[in-house]
Design an enzyme around this catalytic site. Structure first.
Site, mmCIF file in Angstrom:
data_model
loop_
_atom_site.group_PDB
_atom_site.id
_atom_site.type_symbol
_atom_site.label_atom_id
_atom_site.label_comp_id
_atom_site.label_asym_id
_atom_site.label_seq_id
_atom_site.Cartn_x
_atom_site.Cartn_y
_atom_site.Cartn_z
ATOM 1 N N LYS A 35 -7.702 -2.302 3.416
ATOM 2 C CA LYS A 35 -7.168 -3.006 2.241
ATOM 3 C C LYS A 35 -5.677 -3.287 2.431
ATOM 4 O O LYS A 35 -5.185 -4.384 2.147
ATOM 5 C CB LYS A 35 -7.371 -2.089 1.024
ATOM 6 C CG LYS A 35 -7.394 -2.794 -0.296
ATOM 7 C CD LYS A 35 -7.819 -1.763 -1.349
ATOM 8 C CE LYS A 35 -7.755 -2.293 -2.740
ATOM 9 N NZ LYS A 35 -7.954 -1.233 -3.739
ATOM 10 N N THR A 121 -5.727 5.640 -16.326
ATOM 11 C CA THR A 121 -6.223 6.110 -17.627
ATOM 12 C C THR A 121 -6.786 7.515 -17.449
ATOM 13 O O THR A 121 -7.737 7.707 -16.691
ATOM 14 C CB THR A 121 -7.310 5.149 -18.143
ATOM 15 O OG1 THR A 121 -6.729 3.851 -18.245
ATOM 16 C CG2 THR A 121 -7.845 5.588 -19.499
ATOM 17 N N ASN A 214 -8.795 1.405 -26.228
ATOM 18 C CA ASN A 214 -10.043 0.911 -25.636
ATOM 19 C C ASN A 214 -11.248 1.259 -26.509
ATOM 20 O O ASN A 214 -12.154 0.442 -26.675
ATOM 21 C CB ASN A 214 -10.221 1.474 -24.221
ATOM 22 C CG ASN A 214 -9.445 0.652 -23.191
ATOM 23 O OD1 ASN A 214 -8.829 -0.348 -23.543
ATOM 24 N ND2 ASN A 214 -9.471 1.071 -21.949
ATOM 25 N N CYS A 266 -13.582 -0.575 -17.496
ATOM 26 C CA CYS A 266 -12.787 0.258 -18.413
ATOM 27 C C CYS A 266 -13.531 0.708 -19.662
ATOM 28 O O CYS A 266 -13.663 1.906 -19.901
ATOM 29 C CB CYS A 266 -11.526 -0.491 -18.823
ATOM 30 S SG CYS A 266 -10.374 -0.659 -17.472
ATOM 31 N N LYS A 269 -16.479 3.257 -19.318
ATOM 32 C CA LYS A 269 -15.972 4.520 -18.760
ATOM 33 C C LYS A 269 -15.077 5.242 -19.776
ATOM 34 O O LYS A 269 -15.202 6.451 -19.991
ATOM 35 C CB LYS A 269 -15.186 4.175 -17.487
ATOM 36 C CG LYS A 269 -14.206 5.192 -17.004
ATOM 37 C CD LYS A 269 -13.533 4.716 -15.725
ATOM 38 C CE LYS A 269 -12.295 3.879 -15.939
ATOM 39 N NZ LYS A 269 -11.086 4.595 -16.281
ATOM 40 N N LYS A 326 -17.083 -10.558 -17.198
ATOM 41 C CA LYS A 326 -16.509 -11.509 -18.146
ATOM 42 C C LYS A 326 -15.942 -12.656 -17.312
ATOM 43 O O LYS A 326 -15.968 -12.596 -16.069
ATOM 44 C CB LYS A 326 -15.428 -10.847 -19.004
ATOM 45 C CG LYS A 326 -14.184 -10.441 -18.241
ATOM 46 C CD LYS A 326 -13.111 -9.982 -19.208
ATOM 47 C CE LYS A 326 -11.788 -9.850 -18.500
ATOM 48 N NZ LYS A 326 -10.717 -9.405 -19.359
ATOM 49 N N ARG A 333 -18.416 -4.858 -12.034
ATOM 50 C CA ARG A 333 -18.656 -3.460 -12.398
ATOM 51 C C ARG A 333 -19.172 -3.390 -13.844
ATOM 52 O O ARG A 333 -18.595 -3.958 -14.748
ATOM 53 C CB ARG A 333 -17.386 -2.631 -12.227
ATOM 54 C CG ARG A 333 -17.085 -2.364 -10.761
ATOM 55 C CD ARG A 333 -15.771 -1.644 -10.590
ATOM 56 N NE ARG A 333 -14.648 -2.513 -10.885
ATOM 57 C CZ ARG A 333 -13.372 -2.104 -10.904
ATOM 58 N NH1 ARG A 333 -13.091 -0.830 -10.665
ATOM 59 N NH2 ARG A 333 -12.401 -2.948 -11.153
HETATM 60 C C1 UDX Z 1 -10.041 -3.801 -21.156
HETATM 61 C C2 UDX Z 1 -8.895 -3.741 -22.199
HETATM 62 O O1 UDX Z 1 -8.914 -4.950 -22.982
HETATM 63 C C3 UDX Z 1 -7.540 -3.561 -21.522
HETATM 64 O O2 UDX Z 1 -6.541 -3.411 -22.518
HETATM 65 C C4 UDX Z 1 -7.604 -2.309 -20.645
HETATM 66 O O3 UDX Z 1 -6.374 -2.150 -19.953
HETATM 67 C C5 UDX Z 1 -8.749 -2.393 -19.639
HETATM 68 O O4 UDX Z 1 -9.984 -2.620 -20.354
HETATM 69 P P1 UDX Z 1 -10.990 -5.621 -19.449
HETATM 70 O O5 UDX Z 1 -12.022 -4.611 -19.062
HETATM 71 O O6 UDX Z 1 -10.291 -6.380 -18.386
HETATM 72 O O7 UDX Z 1 -9.827 -4.951 -20.343
HETATM 73 O O8 UDX Z 1 -11.732 -6.715 -20.360
HETATM 74 P P2 UDX Z 1 -11.778 -7.155 -21.888
HETATM 75 O O9 UDX Z 1 -11.258 -8.530 -22.002
HETATM 76 O O10 UDX Z 1 -11.202 -6.167 -22.799
HETATM 77 O O11 UDX Z 1 -13.361 -7.226 -22.108
HETATM 78 C C6 UDX Z 1 -14.170 -6.074 -21.936
HETATM 79 C C7 UDX Z 1 -15.621 -6.419 -22.193
HETATM 80 O O12 UDX Z 1 -15.837 -6.701 -23.571
HETATM 81 C C8 UDX Z 1 -16.133 -7.633 -21.431
HETATM 82 O O13 UDX Z 1 -17.439 -7.360 -20.970
HETATM 83 C C9 UDX Z 1 -16.152 -8.728 -22.460
HETATM 84 O O14 UDX Z 1 -17.110 -9.726 -22.188
HETATM 85 C C10 UDX Z 1 -16.508 -7.943 -23.720
HETATM 86 N N1 UDX Z 1 -16.060 -8.562 -24.967
HETATM 87 C C11 UDX Z 1 -14.727 -8.727 -25.210
HETATM 88 C C12 UDX Z 1 -16.987 -8.929 -25.928
HETATM 89 O O15 UDX Z 1 -18.202 -8.781 -25.739
HETATM 90 N N2 UDX Z 1 -16.536 -9.470 -27.106
HETATM 91 C C13 UDX Z 1 -15.226 -9.660 -27.378
HETATM 92 O O16 UDX Z 1 -14.912 -10.149 -28.477
HETATM 93 C C14 UDX Z 1 -14.288 -9.274 -26.395
#
Ligand code: UDX
Length: 436
Positions: A35, A121, A214, A266, A269, A326, A333
């Site tokens: 990496k 975290t 979270n 995140c 977990k 997303k 993951r």
């Molecule tokens: C998340 C936190 O937002 C961030 O602050 C932290 O540091 C890491 O975890 P992330 O995992 O990158 O970030 O994605 P996030 O945009 O929060 O979405 C998480 C999941 O929730 C995704 O699967 C997304 O599709 C889902 N989601 C999000 C929904 O189903 N509905 C929503 O309204 C928002």
């Protein structure tokens, strides 16, 4: 300032490049030598908008270096940031082994005073364990004099994948958990150029802040998904309900998108880890158990919706748009999309899948019998139903007449309500959203 960052995942690499952009000299350390070699050649290990460009820019300025040799870079370090992974252990608890290994190498190699910042975290109490580890290793090698000069601070990172650089530079707040005003001032200075209010608090409160944020966001998602399920049973529309409650300033419009539930590296977990931490402390965090259950059920509900509509999945040709957990990421993951593709395949469906970024990662985990194609329309050709599993905006730009011509049956199951506002029925599609 001279910064060493240990761990080159999303948090470590984005923070490292972000701090380099602010003018600090940053050494990014990872034990994964391949990496480090790739990073050295300007290749980011994952897709993130703007990351590749920033990596090249920072390498050109010479503000960032990549290495596996921690001892070498610790020599100049004023601030050492720990950003290693804390994956889920067997019982949902956070596995802290990478963190403690990193703490030990700091204890073995550091020869001067420094501030150790934990960005990973971690459960409440971990920062104290990290500094204890560092100091005891220092003492073992006869540096009792130095060990009190190494200080700890918790500075959790709230960035999201897909908008990580933007989030790093423009956070809603910078949380600095430490025991000492001077450490706070130094870490405040480290963040010069980053927007957002600074909050000084205890190390424990900072650790808990990250889990609380979270877990709260995950709760909001499970809540709106439950409302979606009620809407489906009562003739309501979750999009209207979410808009209406989101305009209430006490609730706010974000994280009210109903769909397949939350995934990623995140939320699943961290929600489990907080529930597990509560349990260890003798407290049954029932709300989080319900959040997790609702999230699991959401995928199941979608699966059943497809299965009951198509009656028998065996041999049915299904198109899948989206594999990432997303949009704007290649991360799969704990992706609801991957989970659903695996379940549909296990029931005998013939699957043709497309994702703008996540196909290379998905190929590694999905069965060989699944066909990967280069465009959304290629996936839909001859399909008896189309499943939208990730909310990539580009899917909205597809030509609907072409899509209609490509499919054998014009059925769309939209797990993200991505096309809900487009009135696809008028083109002749049978459209199924979530909660509408
Ligand atoms: C998340 C936190 O937002 C961030 O602050 C932290 O540091 C890491 O975890 P992330 O995992 O990158 O970030 O994605 P996030 O945009 O929060 O979405 C998480 C999941 O929730 C995704 O699967 C997304 O599709 C889902 N989601 C999000 C929904 O189903 N509905 C929503 O309204 C928002």
């Amino acid at each position: 300032m001279n910064i060493v960052i240990i761990g080159t995942g999303y948090v470590g690499l984005v923070s490292g490049l972000g701090l380099a952009k602010l003018g600090h000299r940053v050494a990014c350390v990872d034990t994964d030598e391949s990496k480090i070699q790739r990073l050295d050649m300007g290749e980011p290990p994952f897709f993130e908008p703007g990351l590749s460009e920033l990596l090249h820019d920072m390498q050109n300025t010479g503000h960032v270096v990549f290495t596996s040799n921690i001892a070498e870079v610790l020599a100049d370090a004023e601030i050492i940031i720990l950003a290693v992974g804390t994956p889920p252990g067997r019982n949902g608890e956070a596995d802290l082994s990478y963190l403690f290994t990193a703490a030990e190498s700091i204890g073995q190699n550091l020869e001067h005073e420094a501030i150790v910042v934990v960005k990973s975290t971690v459960p409440v109490g971990t920062n104290r364990q990290v500094i204890d580890r560092i100091r005891s290793v220092m003492k073992e090698r006869g540096r009792d004099d130095l060990s009190p000069l190494v200080q700890i601070a918790s500075v959790p990172e709230f960035l999201r994948e897909g908008s990580a650089l933007q989030d790093f530079m423009n956070p809603d707040r910078v949380v600095i958990g430490c025991d000492d005003e001077i450490i706070f001032m130094i870490l405040d200075r480290l963040h010069d150029g980053i927007n957002g209010p600074r909050l000084m608090m205890s190390v424990e409160s900072a650790e808990l802040s990250k889990y609380a944020a979270n877990a709260f966001l995950a709760t909001k998602i499970s809540f709106i998904n439950e409302i979606a399920n009620i809407a489906e049973r009562t003739g309501g529309n979750v999009l209207d309900v979410a808009k209406s409650i989101g305009l209430d300033k006490r609730i706010g419009p974000h994280f009210l998108k109903a769909g397949l539930g939350y995934g990623g590296s995140c939320f699943p977990k961290d929600v489990s880890a907080l529930r597990q931490l509560a349990g260890v402390k003798g407290y049954d965090f029932k709300l989080l158990s319900a959040v997790i259950e609702a999230n699991n059920r959401q995928r199941e509900n979608f699966f059943k919706k497809v299965e009951s509509n198509l009656v028998n999945l065996k041999g049915r040709k299904l198109a899948v748009w989206g594999l990432a957990f997303k949009n704007n990421t290649d991360d799969i993951r704990d992706s609801a999309a991957i989970d659903l593709v695996q379940r549909l395949y296990a029931r005998g469906a013939e699957l043709v899948v497309y994702d703008p970024e996540a196909m290379a990662n998905a190929r590694r985990v999905l069965p060989d019998g699944i066909e990967f194609v280069a465009t959304p329309i290629d996936a839909a050709r001859g399909a008896e139903a189309l499943l939208i599993l990730t909310e990539w905006p580009e899917f909205r730009g597809v030509s609907w007449p072409t899509l209609l011509d490509s499919m054998v049956e014009p059925k769309i199951f939209d797990g993200r309500n991505l096309l809900a506002d487009l009135d696809l029925a008028k083109w002749g599609f049978e459209y199924h959203g979530v909660g509408i």
